[in-house]
Design a protein around this motif. Structure first.
Motif, mmCIF file in Angstrom:
data_model
loop_
_atom_site.group_PDB
_atom_site.id
_atom_site.type_symbol
_atom_site.label_atom_id
_atom_site.label_comp_id
_atom_site.label_asym_id
_atom_site.label_seq_id
_atom_site.Cartn_x
_atom_site.Cartn_y
_atom_site.Cartn_z
ATOM 1 N N PHE A 1 -4.915 13.922 2.752
ATOM 2 C CA PHE A 1 -4.847 12.784 1.849
ATOM 3 C C PHE A 1 -4.999 13.222 0.398
ATOM 4 O O PHE A 1 -5.856 14.032 0.061
ATOM 5 C CB PHE A 1 -5.969 11.796 2.208
ATOM 6 N N TYR B 1 0.278 12.249 0.581
ATOM 7 C CA TYR B 1 -0.368 13.285 1.378
ATOM 8 C C TYR B 1 0.315 14.617 1.071
ATOM 9 O O TYR B 1 1.471 14.658 0.664
ATOM 10 C CB TYR B 1 -0.234 12.998 2.881
ATOM 11 N N GLU C 1 -8.038 5.154 -4.600
ATOM 12 C CA GLU C 1 -8.764 6.323 -4.104
ATOM 13 C C GLU C 1 -8.031 7.587 -4.494
ATOM 14 O O GLU C 1 -6.807 7.621 -4.518
ATOM 15 C CB GLU C 1 -8.883 6.295 -2.582
ATOM 16 N N ARG D 1 0.851 -1.198 0.000
ATOM 17 C CA ARG D 1 0.000 0.000 0.000
ATOM 18 C C ARG D 1 0.884 1.244 0.000
ATOM 19 O O ARG D 1 1.866 1.316 0.740
ATOM 20 C CB ARG D 1 -0.896 0.024 1.237
#
Lengths: 115, 114
Positions: A45, A35, A56, A31
């Motif tokens: 984010f 940011y 996302e 992952r």
């Protein structure tokens, strides 16, 4: 050192130029997160990858911003036609895929100054 | 939308004092609450992660608590040292949908005076 590595540490650019930042996560982490942090604020984010898939994207990530993680290892964040408001610290983080309770490991960031 | 608030924004204490940093969040549907430390010009270092089912976590001189019902977390630092001087940030991970994004507070800048 096997922590999260970001390059460059600092970038000064003129308004309207394109910039690209690189992040190398911890090797076994699949992952990866981007940011953005402005002075005196907490990080916000931008986007998140699991392996090579961008899962996302924040509304903060305008169409001038693009992030890639082509082989599921390092990632790049490109900002096109930079604006003064893009000046910030851009932080990359990585974590293991062990549910949602894996702590994030952050790099030291890339500080962007747009003049 | 989750909002995370940290009070005070800055705190200065003499060495050796015990201190508490506060964090509040508006949406109690969190998956976990994390505390980070940030030194000037550096990235964030994870200190403690409290899962939503837990009440507290401890690591050395640090103890973090979580009260989901009141939307609060505290970070307790025992016997503070000048090396503890840094900005401390809390962040909440929401549990709705597929979100993987942490919402951060603005941090508390701690100075421990020798």
């Amino acid at each position: 050192d096997t922590g999260v590595s970001q390059d460059p540490r600092h970038k000064i650019t003129k308004r309207g130029q394109n910039v690209t930042f690189r992040c190398d996560p911890i090797s076994e982490h699949n992952r990866l997160y981007w940011y953005r942090q402005t002075l005196g604020q907490g990080p916000e984010f931008l986007t998140y990858f699991q392996n090579e898939a961008q899962l996302e994207k924040s509304r903060l990530l305008s169409d001038r911003f693009s992030a890639e993680r082509p082989k599921g290892s390092f990632s790049t964040l490109e900002i096109q036609r930079t604006e003064q408001g893009d000046s910030a610290m851009y932080l990359c983080a990585s974590s293991l895929t062990q549910g949602l309770n894996s702590p994030l490991h952050f790099g030291n960031g890339t500080r962007l100054t747009v003049t | 939308k989750q909002e995370v608030t940290q009070i005070p924004a800055a705190l200065s204490v003499p060495e050796g004092e015990n201190l508490v940093l506060n964090c509040s969040f508006t949406d109690s549907a969190i998956y976990n609450l994390q505390w980070f430390r940030q030194d000037p010009g550096k990235g964030l270092t994870s200190l403690l992660l409290i899962q939503s089912s837990q009440r507290e976590q401890t690591s050395g001189r640090l103890n973090a608590s979580l009260d989901k019902s009141s939307g609060r977390s505290t970070l307790y630092i025992a016997a503070s040292q000048p090396g503890d001087s840094a900005t401390y940030l809390c962040a909440a991970l929401i549990s709705s949908g597929s979100a993987r994004q942490l919402t951060f507070g603005s941090g508390t800048q701690l100075t421990v005076l020798p």
